[in-house]
Design a protein around this motif. Structure first.
Motif, PDB file in Angstrom:
ATOM      1  N   TYR A  40       0.955  -0.967   0.109  1.00 60.82           N
ATOM      2  CA  TYR A  40       0.028  -0.122   0.368  1.00 60.82           C
ATOM      3  C   TYR A  40       1.029   1.410  -0.082  1.00 60.82           C
ATOM      4  CZ  TYR A  40      -3.431   2.974   0.942  1.00 60.82           C
ATOM      5  OH  TYR A  40      -4.024   4.452   1.169  1.00 60.82           O
ATOM      6  N   TYR A  41       1.672   1.348   0.933  1.00 61.43           N
ATOM      7  CA  TYR A  41       2.693   2.411   0.625  1.00 61.43           C
ATOM      8  C   TYR A  41       3.187   2.887  -0.226  1.00 61.43           C
ATOM      9  CZ  TYR A  41       6.755   5.123   2.128  1.00 61.43           C
ATOM     10  OH  TYR A  41       7.567   6.480   1.954  1.00 61.43           O
ATOM     11  N   GLU A  42       4.094   1.534  -0.637  1.00 64.00           N
ATOM     12  CA  GLU A  42       5.057   1.884  -2.376  1.00 64.00           C
ATOM     13  C   GLU A  42       3.967   2.435  -3.591  1.00 64.00           C
ATOM     14  OE1 GLU A  42       5.835  -2.469  -2.563  1.00 64.00           O
ATOM     15  OE2 GLU A  42       7.536  -2.049  -1.400  1.00 64.00           O
ATOM     16  N   LEU A  43       2.458   1.965  -3.339  1.00 62.14           N
ATOM     17  CA  LEU A  43       1.839   2.087  -4.479  1.00 62.14           C
ATOM     18  C   LEU A  43       1.266   3.641  -4.692  1.00 62.14           C
ATOM     19  CD1 LEU A  43      -0.763  -1.145  -5.019  1.00 62.14           C
ATOM     20  CD2 LEU A  43       0.725   0.269  -6.291  1.00 62.14           C
ATOM     21  N   HIS A  44       1.341   3.486  -3.035  1.00 62.88           N
ATOM     22  CA  HIS A  44       0.130   5.320  -2.806  1.00 62.88           C
ATOM     23  C   HIS A  44       1.115   6.161  -2.123  1.00 62.88           C
ATOM     24  CE1 HIS A  44      -3.412   3.570  -3.558  1.00 62.88           C
ATOM     25  NE2 HIS A  44      -3.244   2.612  -2.863  1.00 62.88           N
ATOM     26  N   ASP A  45       2.604   5.976  -1.319  1.00 60.15           N
ATOM     27  CA  ASP A  45       3.005   7.611  -0.827  1.00 60.15           C
ATOM     28  C   ASP A  45       3.495   8.181  -1.442  1.00 60.15           C
ATOM     29  OD1 ASP A  45       5.058   8.445   1.087  1.00 60.15           O
ATOM     30  OD2 ASP A  45       6.823   7.611  -0.137  1.00 60.15           O
ATOM     31  N   MET A  46       3.651   8.253  -2.925  1.00 59.12           N
ATOM     32  CA  MET A  46       4.441   9.292  -3.477  1.00 59.12           C
ATOM     33  C   MET A  46       2.555  10.233  -4.196  1.00 59.12           C
ATOM     34  SD  MET A  46       4.110   7.552  -7.652  1.00 59.12           S
ATOM     35  CE  MET A  46       4.398   6.051  -7.070  1.00 59.12           C
ATOM     36  N   THR A  47       1.719   9.615  -4.223  1.00 58.35           N
ATOM     37  CA  THR A  47       0.423  10.479  -4.118  1.00 58.35           C
ATOM     38  C   THR A  47      -0.281  11.409  -3.316  1.00 58.35           C
ATOM     39  OG1 THR A  47      -1.026   8.870  -3.389  1.00 58.35           O
ATOM     40  CG2 THR A  47      -0.453   8.348  -5.532  1.00 58.35           C
ATOM     41  N   HIS A  48       0.783  11.681  -1.760  1.00 51.28           N
ATOM     42  CA  HIS A  48       0.298  11.897  -0.350  1.00 51.28           C
ATOM     43  C   HIS A  48       1.407  13.145  -0.912  1.00 51.28           C
ATOM     44  CE1 HIS A  48      -2.759  10.372   0.220  1.00 51.28           C
ATOM     45  NE2 HIS A  48      -2.312   9.047   0.414  1.00 51.28           N
ATOM     46  N   ALA A  49       2.564  13.501  -1.530  1.00 53.65           N
ATOM     47  CA  ALA A  49       3.280  14.580  -1.917  1.00 53.65           C
ATOM     48  C   ALA A  49       2.992  15.695  -2.013  1.00 53.65           C
ATOM     49  CB  ALA A  49       4.201  14.191  -2.327  1.00 53.65           C
ATOM     50  N   ARG A  50       3.567  16.856  -0.952  1.00 56.61           N
ATOM     51  CA  ARG A  50       2.834  18.499  -0.823  1.00 56.61           C
ATOM     52  C   ARG A  50       4.456  19.143  -1.106  1.00 56.61           C
ATOM     53  NH1 ARG A  50      -0.820  16.357  -2.250  1.00 56.61           N
ATOM     54  NH2 ARG A  50      -3.106  15.447  -1.441  1.00 56.61           N
ATOM     55  N   ALA A  51       4.222  20.258  -2.014  1.00 55.61           N
ATOM     56  CA  ALA A  51       5.674  20.760  -1.957  1.00 55.61           C
ATOM     57  C   ALA A  51       5.427  21.937  -1.092  1.00 55.61           C
ATOM     58  CB  ALA A  51       5.596  21.722  -2.831  1.00 55.61           C
ATOM     59  N   MET A  52       6.672  21.807  -0.786  1.00 52.32           N
ATOM     60  CA  MET A  52       6.593  23.290   0.667  1.00 52.32           C
ATOM     61  C   MET A  52       6.218  24.374   0.257  1.00 52.32           C
ATOM     62  SD  MET A  52      10.523  22.327   2.196  1.00 52.32           S
ATOM     63  CE  MET A  52      10.276  23.214   3.588  1.00 52.32           C
ATOM     64  N   ASN A  53       5.580  25.526   1.316  1.00 53.02           N
ATOM     65  CA  ASN A  53       5.139  26.805   0.763  1.00 53.02           C
ATOM     66  C   ASN A  53       6.420  27.347   0.440  1.00 53.02           C
ATOM     67  OD1 ASN A  53       2.509  26.763   2.031  1.00 53.02           O
ATOM     68  ND2 ASN A  53       3.393  27.169   3.679  1.00 53.02           N
ATOM     69  N   HIS A  54       5.906  28.199  -0.551  1.00 51.53           N
ATOM     70  CA  HIS A  54       7.284  28.882  -1.818  1.00 51.53           C
ATOM     71  C   HIS A  54       7.901  28.262  -2.516  1.00 51.53           C
ATOM     72  CE1 HIS A  54       5.080  32.103   0.659  1.00 51.53           C
ATOM     73  NE2 HIS A  54       5.676  31.748   1.814  1.00 51.53           N
ATOM     74  N   ALA A  55       7.833  26.504  -2.687  1.00 50.26           N
ATOM     75  CA  ALA A  55       8.517  25.908  -3.323  1.00 50.26           C
ATOM     76  C   ALA A  55       9.017  26.501  -4.771  1.00 50.26           C
ATOM     77  CB  ALA A  55       8.823  24.459  -2.961  1.00 50.26           C
ATOM     78  N   VAL A  56       7.795  26.338  -4.753  1.00 50.49           N
ATOM     79  CA  VAL A  56       7.818  26.653  -6.686  1.00 50.49           C
ATOM     80  C   VAL A  56       7.357  28.005  -6.991  1.00 50.49           C
ATOM     81  CG1 VAL A  56       6.224  26.756  -8.218  1.00 50.49           C
ATOM     82  CG2 VAL A  56       5.529  24.863  -7.201  1.00 50.49           C
ATOM     83  N   ARG A  57       7.528  29.267  -6.177  1.00 48.43           N
ATOM     84  CA  ARG A  57       7.946  30.381  -6.653  1.00 48.43           C
ATOM     85  C   ARG A  57       9.571  30.778  -6.299  1.00 48.43           C
ATOM     86  NH1 ARG A  57       7.825  34.718  -9.257  1.00 48.43           N
ATOM     87  NH2 ARG A  57       7.824  36.133  -8.031  1.00 48.43           N
ATOM     88  N   THR A  58      10.109  29.594  -5.284  1.00 49.37           N
ATOM     89  CA  THR A  58      11.437  29.504  -5.048  1.00 49.37           C
ATOM     90  C   THR A  58      12.165  28.993  -6.802  1.00 49.37           C
ATOM     91  OG1 THR A  58      11.036  29.354  -2.922  1.00 49.37           O
ATOM     92  CG2 THR A  58      13.880  28.899  -3.883  1.00 49.37           C
ATOM     93  N   LEU A  59      11.818  27.871  -7.242  1.00 49.64           N
ATOM     94  CA  LEU A  59      11.782  27.140  -8.073  1.00 49.64           C
ATOM     95  C   LEU A  59      12.483  28.638  -9.544  1.00 49.64           C
ATOM     96  CD1 LEU A  59      11.023  23.131  -7.431  1.00 49.64           C
ATOM     97  CD2 LEU A  59      13.507  24.422  -7.149  1.00 49.64           C
TER      98      LEU A  59
END
Length: 121
Positions: free
Chosen positions: A19-38
């Motif tokens: 279950y973890y291997e199949l679903h772990d990646m679907t719960h990822a969230r970027a930190m606040n301001h991560a995309v703007r920083t990039l």
């Protein structure tokens, strides 16, 4: 987790791992301001790379879910190249792919032992 969580039907270790291997990646969230920083880093002309230990499908899944791939000139997942941090060779490969020198490069990590081999006291 198996012993402590109030399961309707308690899984065995293999079931929980799958279950973890199949679903772990679907719960990822970027930190606040991560995309703007990039975005700002790219606007400044900085060359960015990711070096991450872990299973290919999980790590690539998280990167793609978060939409981070376009910001990076190279992405090295340890299982893709059969080596992992802190092996110096993985850093050499990243430098070569980015076309940069070590003395021009900054590493931002989250774990001294896993990232560069420093033993915590």
């Amino acid at each position: 987790m198996i012993e402590r969580l109030p399961w309707v039907k308690r899984p065995d270790l293999d079931g929980l791992t799958r279950y973890y291997e199949l679903h772990d990646m679907t719960h990822a969230r970027a930190m606040n301001h991560a995309v703007r920083t990039l975005e700002q880093c790219k606007a400044l002309g900085l060359k960015l790379g990711i070096i991450t230990n872990g299973r290919s499908e999980v790590q690539h899944g998280k990167i793609d879910l978060l939409g981070l791939r376009p910001f990076f000139g190279t992405i090295l997942v340890s299982k893709d190249i059969d080596m992992k941090k802190p092996d110096p060779q993985i850093y050499r490969i990243a430098l070569e792919r980015l076309g940069t020198l070590a003395e021009e490069t900054i590493i931002a990590g989250d774990h001294p032992r896993n990232d560069i081999g420093v033993q915590q006291t």
